[in-house]
Design a protein around this motif. Structure first.
Motif, PDB file in Angstrom:
ATOM      1  N   CYS A 137     -10.896  -8.311   7.719  1.00 18.35           N
ATOM      2  CA  CYS A 137     -10.940  -6.856   7.750  1.00 18.35           C
ATOM      3  C   CYS A 137     -11.748  -6.482   8.988  1.00 18.35           C
ATOM      4  O   CYS A 137     -12.907  -6.903   9.132  1.00 18.35           O
ATOM      5  CB  CYS A 137     -11.604  -6.319   6.484  1.00 18.35           C
ATOM      6  SG  CYS A 137     -12.165  -4.621   6.689  1.00 18.35           S
ATOM      7  N   CYS A 163     -15.182  -4.812   8.077  1.00 25.84           N
ATOM      8  CA  CYS A 163     -16.137  -5.763   7.495  1.00 25.84           C
ATOM      9  C   CYS A 163     -16.718  -6.656   8.589  1.00 25.84           C
ATOM     10  O   CYS A 163     -17.922  -6.911   8.637  1.00 25.84           O
ATOM     11  CB  CYS A 163     -15.461  -6.660   6.464  1.00 25.84           C
ATOM     12  SG  CYS A 163     -15.016  -5.851   4.941  1.00 25.84           S
ATOM     13  N   TYR A 221     -10.531 -12.852   1.459  1.00 25.04           N
ATOM     14  CA  TYR A 221      -9.425 -12.159   2.114  1.00 25.04           C
ATOM     15  C   TYR A 221      -8.269 -13.115   2.437  1.00 25.04           C
ATOM     16  O   TYR A 221      -7.201 -12.681   2.849  1.00 25.04           O
ATOM     17  CB  TYR A 221      -9.909 -11.475   3.403  1.00 25.04           C
ATOM     18  CG  TYR A 221     -10.891 -10.344   3.173  1.00 25.04           C
ATOM     19  CD1 TYR A 221     -11.089  -9.830   1.901  1.00 25.04           C
ATOM     20  CD2 TYR A 221     -11.610  -9.782   4.223  1.00 25.04           C
ATOM     21  CE1 TYR A 221     -11.997  -8.807   1.672  1.00 25.04           C
ATOM     22  CE2 TYR A 221     -12.517  -8.752   4.011  1.00 25.04           C
ATOM     23  CZ  TYR A 221     -12.716  -8.273   2.727  1.00 25.04           C
ATOM     24  OH  TYR A 221     -13.595  -7.257   2.499  1.00 25.04           O
ATOM     25  N   CYS A 281      -8.105  -4.404   2.708  1.00 25.77           N
ATOM     26  CA  CYS A 281      -9.513  -4.559   2.315  1.00 25.77           C
ATOM     27  C   CYS A 281      -9.840  -3.465   1.307  1.00 25.77           C
ATOM     28  O   CYS A 281      -9.711  -2.281   1.633  1.00 25.77           O
ATOM     29  CB  CYS A 281     -10.405  -4.435   3.542  1.00 25.77           C
ATOM     30  SG  CYS A 281     -12.149  -4.296   3.094  1.00 25.77           S
ATOM     31  N   ARG A 336     -12.616  -2.498   0.241  1.00 30.32           N
ATOM     32  CA  ARG A 336     -13.849  -1.758   0.544  1.00 30.32           C
ATOM     33  C   ARG A 336     -13.589  -0.653   1.561  1.00 30.32           C
ATOM     34  O   ARG A 336     -14.136   0.439   1.473  1.00 30.32           O
ATOM     35  CB  ARG A 336     -14.907  -2.719   1.107  1.00 30.32           C
ATOM     36  CG  ARG A 336     -15.685  -3.477   0.037  1.00 30.32           C
ATOM     37  CD  ARG A 336     -16.731  -4.360   0.671  1.00 30.32           C
ATOM     38  NE  ARG A 336     -17.754  -3.564   1.362  1.00 30.32           N
ATOM     39  CZ  ARG A 336     -18.395  -3.967   2.460  1.00 30.32           C
ATOM     40  NH1 ARG A 336     -18.103  -5.153   2.990  1.00 30.32           N
ATOM     41  NH2 ARG A 336     -19.308  -3.203   3.030  1.00 30.32           N
ATOM     42  N   HIS A 337     -12.726  -0.968   2.523  1.00 31.97           N
ATOM     43  CA  HIS A 337     -12.545  -0.010   3.621  1.00 31.97           C
ATOM     44  C   HIS A 337     -11.154   0.600   3.671  1.00 31.97           C
ATOM     45  O   HIS A 337     -10.860   1.334   4.616  1.00 31.97           O
ATOM     46  CB  HIS A 337     -12.859  -0.721   4.950  1.00 31.97           C
ATOM     47  CG  HIS A 337     -14.254  -1.228   5.012  1.00 31.97           C
ATOM     48  ND1 HIS A 337     -14.568  -2.569   4.943  1.00 31.97           N
ATOM     49  CD2 HIS A 337     -15.435  -0.559   5.067  1.00 31.97           C
ATOM     50  CE1 HIS A 337     -15.887  -2.717   4.983  1.00 31.97           C
ATOM     51  NE2 HIS A 337     -16.432  -1.515   5.050  1.00 31.97           N
TER      52      HIS A 337
HETATM   53 ZN   LIG Z   1     -13.479  -4.292   4.884  1.00 31.70          ZN
END
Ligand SMILES: [Zn+2]
Length: 535
Positions: free
Chosen positions: A117, A120, A137, A145, A147-148
């Motif tokens: 990512c 990240c 990942y 991702c 998270r993002h």
């Molecule tokens: Zn990420």
């Protein structure tokens, strides 16, 4: 050798790159030689080999490297390492890890490379001064991702890609994704991976877990058959809008469900298939992989059976104490008939109607029953009721089985007598005649005493092959055609029909030399080409 501790969730390739950049000297081959005793190796993104060489490096044993820095736990959990081949291939350099994991045949075309990512990676770079590839990942089929909410980038491996270079990406281009299902799915994949590190591999238990949840969703019939078309329909509805791209294309038809859900001749299905199925089945809740207690209906049944046995001993104890049947019935809820049967089988005296007759009558009933008398005949002979006879028979240990065996012997004897009589009456009969004329007796012996049947029937005769007498047919056809005296206009088909040739004139003419010569003479059949022997 200097020490470099691996970071949390770091892939082995990532650690090797950091090692090369921070500790290594000069060319990449120096790093490879130092770590793996080879000048050139390729490090797989999630199923690398040569892991044994890393034993004790970075403070980790080889097993910890496998568990925490590769996807080995995920593949192991879904049954890809039942014979320890995968672990062996990953620890050593003797085999191909992808074929050891049995995933080469799954026809999924994931891109071969290290996924990351960009956000990240940048974050990590800013915080620690060095980037990192995250092993989570690398889960095949994971594309974003969570998270993002952005797509994972990939650095391709292989000949036209990274080959054996040790490097981190230079590009941090971010492609945002707005597909909520993809993002939740990515989180689900990471959660499952975390859970698989803690659970042992038990394909049977996993299979039961799936079926248990399918039953809950009413997708299994009473006869334990899967409602497959309904299941596919539900998955299809659920995955509307989910992007089956980047290697997942072939999964959108859900044809993988059959092999995944049928345990017989268990072959592992690629983890991504489990993830896609379980994401729907568990309603996006990865923790349900841990709910093993739900998946053991069969064991529950067993424990109920085990509990039933103390019931039986309890009743026997109560009978021995002299408690009345009515009282025991009240305490245990078991039927009077069942309690009486237990007391009879265990030789405990009781005061029910069954003991209205003397013991002498009872013994007489048992004796006659052992001799194979019919129940009605016993009742009439001893002047007791039919119900009494039946109760005594069923309450005497092994008597029912004994009578069953006697019945079978009686039938065998009758069938044998029937076949022997037929053999005397028809000495010329073949085996098939016995089978046709005395079918019931034949098959009774066939099922219950094959050897006896073989010894009774006449010996097998060799099949008689009928040979066609072509010379007679040749004579008949040539005569018929001569008598017909066909003119030039008459076709071969017309001649064949008039002489009733049975198809021989067109198909079997080589067996009929005289007829063939006549037809050639009449010009109905072409002359065979003459072999030219002159030089
Ligand atoms: Zn990420």
């Amino acid at each position: 050798m200097k020490s470099l501790e691996p970071l949390a969730h770091e892939s082995i390739y990532s650690w090797v790159v950091r090692y090369h950049l921070q500790i290594g000297v000069g060319h990449e081959k120096n790093t490879y030689r130092q770590l793996f005793n080879y000048e050139k190796i390729r490090i797989h993104p999630y199923l690398p080999n040569h892991v044994q060489c890393l034993d004790k490096l970075g403070g980790n044993t080889a097993d910890v490297w496998l568990e925490d820095h590769t996807l080995y736990p995920l593949f192991k959990f879904f049954g890809h390492d039942l014979n320890n081949k995968l672990k062996q291939a990953m620890l050593t350099h003797t085999g191909n890890t992808v074929s050891a994991a049995n995933i080469a045949q799954s026809r999924l075309c994931f891109e071969y490379g290290h996924k990351y990512c960009p956000v990240c990676l940048k974050e990590h770079l800013e915080q620690t001064g060095i980037p990192r590839y995250d092993i989570r990942y690398q889960i095949p089929g994971m594309t974003v991702c969570p998270r993002h909410n952005c797509e994972l980038n990939i650095i391709k491996c292989g000949d036209i890609g990274l080959d054996r270079r040790l490097t981190f990406p230079k590009s941090f281009a971010v492609i945002p994704t707005f597909n909520p299902l993809l993002i939740i799915f990515a989180q689900f994949c990471m959660d499952v991976f975390a859970i698989t590190k803690q659970l042992p591999c038990d394909p049977l238990l996993l299979h039961r877990l799936y079926w248990h949840h399918l039953e809950k969703r009413n997708l299994v019939t009473l006869g334990k058959q899967l409602r497959m078309s309904l299941l596919v329909l539900e998955l299809d509805n659920f995955y509307q809008g989910f992007a089956f791209t980047a290697g997942l294309e072939s999964l959108s038809s859900f044809h993988f469900l059959g092999p995944l859900l049928r345990y017989r001749a268990h072959k592992p299905s690629h983890p991504i298939k489990h993830l896609i199925f379980a994401f729907w089945l568990f309603d996006k809740d990865a923790s349900l992989f841990q709910s093993e207690q739900d998946s053991q209906p069969q064991q529950v049944e067993c424990s109920e059976q085990i509990q039933a046995k103390p019931d039986e001993t309890g009743i026997i104890a109560m009978l021995r104490k002299g408690l009345s049947m009515a009282h025991i019935e009240k305490i245990t809820g078991k039927s009077r008939c069942y309690i009486r049967r237990l007391s009879e089988i265990n030789g405990i005296e009781h005061k029910s109607n069954l003991q209205a007759f003397s013991n002498r009558i009872r013994v007489m009933v048992i004796l006659k029953a052992k001799l194979g008398w019919h129940r009605k005949a016993i009742a009439e002979a001893l002047n007791v009721g039919l119900g009494y006879v039946e109760q005594v028979i069923s309450n005497t240990k092994n008597l029912v089985l004994w009578r069953k065996k006697l019945h079978e012997l009686k039938n065998i004897n009758a069938a044998l007598k029937e076949l022997r009589r037929a053999k005397v009456l028809h000495p010329s009969w073949l085996r098939k005649d016995f089978k046709a004329q005395h079918n019931k007796a034949f098959f009774y012996l066939y099922r219950h005493d094959r050897e006896l049947l073989e010894s009774t029937l006449p010996v097998k005769t060799k099949p008689h092959v009928l040979r066609h007498d072509w010379s007679m047919e040749d004579e008949r056809l040539s005569q018929a055609i001569s008598n017909l005296a066909p003119d030039d206009n008459m076709s071969l088909t017309a001649i064949a029909q008039l002489v009733h040739d049975r198809g021989h004139l067109k198909r079997k003419l080589d067996h009929l030399p005289k007829t063939k010569a006549l037809l050639i003479e009449l010009g109905k059949v072409a002359k065979p080409p003459q072999k030219n022997t002159s030089r």
